[in-house]
Design an enzyme around this catalytic site. Structure first.
Site: not given
Ligand code: BG6
Ligand code: MG
Length: 236
Positions: A190, A31, A68, A138, A71, A33, A136
């Protein structure tokens, strides 16, 4: 007669009945984040800013539930049942994402969580497949800022599958990309939803964090610097 025979077989080969077969681990799926780097504070500040602008109650306790979580699902948790049009929800989520992306400029290689650089180097050296599977959207930008985007065999992110964690989809998709069977993979996570996803995928789950969050994992460590690869490889 049959009954007696069955019983005697069990008595002669008791070890055979209980032995756990080694899974022959060939790859590690991380993972992002909270495992490779800690972006939780940036996510928190971005949601907080958007929530304040919209007079939505939001605090660190609610933020813990977002670990985890995708969005749009995170936004639903923030809204806590408040109904908004899909258009408005998309606008709020994209505003939060803009605030979040502004923080990403601050990320550098120094933001790798303790111990992670050594773990990745060792796995590479020992020819394990290594991959990222993050919820994510991102993920790829963050890995680029961390200067490790080119070391992975594959990177799956929030765009890769439809069903987010706790569905096993992202881990199964990632294993397939690196040509491994699920049981040959270790997942490092996590989030509670991530551990559930890894176990549902029939992979070995390593949890980073407290018992109440990742206690269902096969192995649990309080923080990344405590991860014991030898233990995981030996006991999997
Ligand atoms: C996860 C984070 O990895 O990604 C979450 O733990 C977050 O907190 C999720 O909401 C989505 O992220 P993003 O960057 O697509 O908004
Ligand atoms: Mg995570």
């Amino acid at each position: 007669m049959n009954q007696r025979r069955k019983k005697s077989v069990l008595m002669i080969y008791p070890k055979f009945e209980v032995k756990k077969l080694s899974k022959n681990i060939k790859g590690f799926i991380f993972d992002l984040d909270g495992v490779i780097t800690d972006t939780a504070e940036y996510h928190y500040k971005s949601w907080k800013r958007m929530a304040e602008e919209e007079a939505i109650a939001f605090d660190r306790k609610v933020n813990e539930q977002l670990r985890g979580v995708s969005r749009m699902h995170s936004l639903d948790i923030l809204l806590n049942g408040k109904e908004l049009s899909l258009e408005k929800k998309k606008e709020l989520a994209s505003r939060k994402n803009k605030y979040y992306q502004d923080f990403l400029d601050n990320i550098s290689q120094d933001d790798l969580l303790p111990g992670m650089s050594d773990i990745l180097k060792r796995l590479q050296k020992e020819n394990y497949k290594i991959a990222v599977a993050s919820s994510s959207k991102n993920a790829k930008i963050v890995l680029k800022y961390l200067e490790i985007d080119n070391i992975f065999d594959t990177i799956s992110d929030g765009n890769s599958v439809k069903n987010a964690k706790p569905a096993p989809d992202i881990f199964l998709y990632t294993a397939d990309k690196i040509n491994l069977k699920p049981e040959e993979c270790v997942v490092v996570e996590d989030a509670e939803s991530g551990i559930e996803a890894a176990l549902a995928a029939n992979m070995t789950a390593v949890g980073i964090g407290p018992e109440e969050r990742v206690g269902k994992a096969d192995f649990r460590y309080d923080k990344t610097s405590d991860i014991n690869l030898d233990e995981i490889l030996k006991k999997s």
